[in-house]
Design an enzyme around this catalytic site. Structure first.
Site, short mmCIF file in Angstrom:
data_model
loop_
_atom_site.label_atom_id
_atom_site.label_comp_id
_atom_site.label_asym_id
_atom_site.label_seq_id
_atom_site.Cartn_x
_atom_site.Cartn_y
_atom_site.Cartn_z
N SER A 88 -33.05 62.17 11.41
CA SER A 88 -31.85 61.71 12.11
C SER A 88 -32.22 60.73 13.22
O SER A 88 -32.89 59.73 12.96
CB SER A 88 -31.07 62.93 12.64
OG SER A 88 -29.77 62.55 13.02
N ASP B 244 -27.85 63.42 6.18
CA ASP B 244 -28.67 63.70 7.36
C ASP B 244 -29.76 64.71 7.03
O ASP B 244 -29.49 65.78 6.49
CB ASP B 244 -27.77 64.25 8.47
CG ASP B 244 -28.45 64.24 9.83
OD1 ASP B 244 -29.56 64.79 9.93
OD2 ASP B 244 -27.87 63.69 10.78
#
Length: 797
Positions: free
Chosen positions: A482, A602
């Site tokens: 991320s 993600d």
């Protein structure tokens, strides 16, 4: 011999007096003959921190004979616990004595054997020594297991064939490793093991292993752990930071140029300098081999002698570097045969082509692992077109970019180049240089920096990177998830902290733009935003950069919702995989992988702090920076049922007691991170990981407008922690090579080898007793063994 009493002779020196207590471990291999006093011989046993006294050497007795006779490193610690006088005979001088009187070797051998227990002699008798040529299999998966092997020299590779027919690397094994431990459980071979290069093994039959287990039950525990490692491709760690990386037990590295334009000699000397910080290093070329062993050393008639000498060098050096010639000479072929790893060195500024020597590697199916190393000038352009280099070399398992000092490309003559590097060797190597990174990677001592996800809290990672740099902590690998993927990519691409901060801050300010946010809104079927604006912001930072072109090896984590699996990306479009790793569900649509079309989300949903991935990729130490959100745990206990109307009343009524109850989005988020929380706890409790969490809980996920403030929090926290590391010696321990510490303590005399011993023994014949003055020398000759009193020599020697 008569001259030895009056001056320092070619046979031995004067008998020195040693005051107690005094350790003698670490000197050259000598035979010590005690004249007066006592010498105590110690050895550290397995799973023990203290040395145990094995025996005491009394006047008229010797110690050190085994190391001198075999050429192996000394395995004991010898101490004089009180004043002691002894004669020290060096290995070279002892061989001179034997050449004049060969029978002395029998007496010395007898003194060794009489101190060896009958149990050890039985095991010695049961062992078989075998040689395995490069490429040949030791055993195959499914074979009956009837023995265990110990690697004496060379390198072996273990491969598992899966049910679908695909093969997977289970591990690589070097000197001292144990393989084939399925014998303990009487199961069939779990893997196929073949020789990466010419290797020598000791074969231990089942009966001998059973005998050892009965007498020493603790052996069962050790071999069972080895068995688990072989079965599942695991590497057991004996102590903190012990590396599971196959590179940690490399002994030999061959260096081969792509073309004649490569400054191979300067590269080899530069790498030798960097490796010297880790342990004893030897650089061999065809020229210095001929200088050391004679002009005919590479002729086939001297094959055994050369192999024996090279094996000795592996014993006493952490790494032996083999610099190949620019053409396919016998020495180049020898370099490849001896190599655990082959470095293919090219110039990054040149067109990506395959050299003649590389074609030879491919055609001869050399099994040693191969790494591509691309050299770049300090003032030259950043790496590019690395993919083209790698696409031409399917046999390369990895690559590194090296920014070289100007001296590497200097056009000095060979004598002046060597003279210059003699001055360079007088200075300690720069631990932050790319050559030092290569040295740590080759020896399994790489330090990884792993950055976790957490939105705007990830700005603290920029401050921690500054603290790392100021405290002198090198980084050899970077990984992230991320926001950590974004910051890690910046760090891997930029060599200047100021530029990292400027680019990170510009992007953070761009994330606060309300106009761009509103313009990217879309009908929320898959997500609230189309992703186009976010794509543009990431792409503007990294342009068309490929992961392969980064200065520091880099990886990022994504969640593949098509295959329901974790994906580790080490190649491809940088901005796309960074964006994929930052694609929060509900806000951004999944990114379609350009390689296979899989939907990527993600990486925090599956692994928000991928220290375990960095470990599996060869890092010895992982510095993990966690910036994830801390979930509240003091939630309201509302019983067995929950009314939404009651919650609405509690929220709207200003006089009502406030309650903490999760809404649907918060429940979904927590569910998504459940497996990640478990993984995080495993990472935090692991011995290889140094876990850091700056105090950033007061900042929200979207507080990008507070970049400077959050960055400063990270810097102050990192500076405090790293200063403690430096002062307490943690950093030095991180950089210490655990694999090579035993080799660093031992120096051996290269003037005589085991082949010399064999040649001398073959000439033993009756001879007259020499007359020697003094009772000391009489005792010495009696101990060595004289022709008129032949010693008893057990057949197990």
């Amino acid at each position: 011999m008569r001259q030895c009493r009056h001056r320092r002779s070619p046979a031995c020196g004067r008998a020195p007096m040693v005051s107690s207590p005094h350790p003698l471990f670490g000197q050259d291999m000598n035979i010590l003959f005690v004249v007066s006093g006592l010498l105590h011989v110690y050895q550290r046993k397995i799973d023990s921190e203290e040395d145990t006294c094995l025996f005491v050497v009394r006047p008229g007795e010797m110690v050190g004979q085994l190391a001198v006779l075999t050429g192996e490193p000394l395995i004991f610690t010898i101490k004089a616990n009180r004043d002691c006088s002894f004669l020290s005979i060096s290995k070279a001088h002892f061989y001179e004595i034997m050449r004049k009187q060969p029978t002395v070797v029998l007496g010395v051998a007898h003194t060794v054997v009489k101190r060896v227990s009958s149990f050890v002699r039985q095991i010695d008798f049961a062992l078989d020594w075998m040689e395995v040529e490069a490429g040949r299999a030791v055993y195959r998966q499914g074979d009956k297991s009837d023995c265990t092997y110990i690697v004496l020299s060379g390198r072996l590779r273990s491969v598992i064939r899966k049910d679908d027919g695909k093969k997977r690397l289970a591990g690589e094994y070097g000197r001292g490793d144990l393989i084939g431990v399925e014998t303990l459980t009487h199961q069939a071979r779990a893997t196929t093991v073949h020789a990466v290069r010419d290797s020598e093994l000791a074969k231990l039959p089942t009966g001998a292993l059973t005998s050892i287990k009965r007498r020493y039950p603790q052996v069962t525990r050790h071999t069972t752990l080895c068995s688990a490692g072989h079965q599942f491709g695991l590497h057991t760690a004996g102590s903190k930071w012990d590396s599971g990386n196959p590179a940690s037990n490399l002994s030999t590295v061959a260096i081969m140029p792509v073309s004649e334009d490569v400054p191979l000699t300067a590269f080899a000397l530069e790498l030798k300098h960097a490796l010297s910080a880790i342990g004893p290093i030897l650089l061999l070329t065809s020229d210095n081999i001929k200088q050391r062993l004679g002009s005919a050393a590479l002729d086939s008639i001297h094959e055994y002698r050369l192999s024996s000498w090279l094996g000795q060098q592996e014993d006493i050096h952490r790494i032996v570097l083999y610099q190949a010639d620019s053409t396919l000479t016998p020495w180049t072929q020898r370099c490849v045969r001896q190599a655990d790893c082959v470095l293919i060195v090219g110039l990054g500024e040149q067109e990506p082509t395959v050299g003649e020597l590389e074609r030879m590697l491919e055609s001869t199916a050399v099994r040693a692992q191969k790494q591509l190393v691309l050299l770049h000038r300090e003032d030259g352009p950043a790496p590019s077109r690395t993919v083209e280099w790698l696409n031409m070399r399917s046999w390369c398992s990895g690559h590194l970019h090296l920014c070289c000092p100007r001296r590497v490309f200097s056009r000095r003559s060979m004598p002046k180049l060597v003279e210059m590097y003699q001055r360079v060797f007088q200075r300690p190597p720069d631990r932050h240089s790319d050559f030092s990174r290569l040295a740590r990677v080759l020896t399994g001592n790489a330090i990884a920096l792993v950055l976790g996800g957490g939105g705007a809290r990830g700005c603290a990672q920029v401050g921690i990177i500054r603290a790392l740099t100021e405290c002198g902590i090198p980084v050899d690998m970077v990984g992230g998830t991320s926001i950590g993927a974004f910051m890690g990519a910046l760090y891997s691409e930029e060599r200047n902290y100021s530029q990292i901060r400027i680019r990170a801050k510009q992007w953070a300010e761009d994330m606060t733009s309300m106009v761009k946010t509103v313009l990217d809104l879309t009908y929320p079927i898959t997500s609230m935003f189309s992703g186009a604006g976010f794509n543009s912001s990431i792409c503007s930072v990294f342009k068309d950069r490929q992961i392969e072109d980064l200065w520091i090896p880099y990886f990022t984590i994504t969640t593949d919702i098509t295959a329901s699996a974790m994906r580790v990306h080490t190649d491809g479009s940088l901005w796309r995989y960074v964006r994929a790793s930052m694609s929060l569900s509900g806000y951004m649509p999944p990114l379609c992988d350009p390689k296979d079309g899989h939907l990527l989300m993600d990486g925090g949903y599956i692994n928000n702090l991928p220290a375990d991935v960095a470990r599996s990729m060869g890092a010895k130490v992982v510095i993990a920076i966690d910036v994830g959100s801390q979930d509240e745990t003091d939630l309201t206990n509302y019983g067995d049922a929950l009314s939404g109307w009651w919650l609405l009343w509690k929220r709207w009524n200003p006089l009502a007691t406030k309650v903490k109850v999760l809404n649907m989005a918060e429940i979904q988020t927590r569910l998504a991170y459940v497996c990640c929380v478990r993984q995080l706890e495993m990472v935090k409790n692991s011995e290889y990981c140094e876990y850091l969490r700056p105090p950033i809980d007061s900042y929200g996920t979207l507080d990008f407008g507070k970049f400077n403030e959050i960055c400063e929090v990270g810097y102050q926290h990192g500076r405090t922690v790293f200063d403690i590391w430096v002062r307490s010696g943690v950093l030095e321990k991180m950089l210490q090579d655990r694999q090579g510490t035993s080799k660093m303590k031992v120096l051996t005399c290269p003037n005589a080898s085991f082949t010399d011993l064999a040649e001398i023994v073959s000439r033993i014949e009756p001879a007259k007793v020499a007359t020697v003055d003094g009772c000391c020398w009489q005792r010495l000759l009696l101990t060595l063994g004289t022709p008129n009193k032949p010693p008893w020599l057990p057949g197990s020697l």
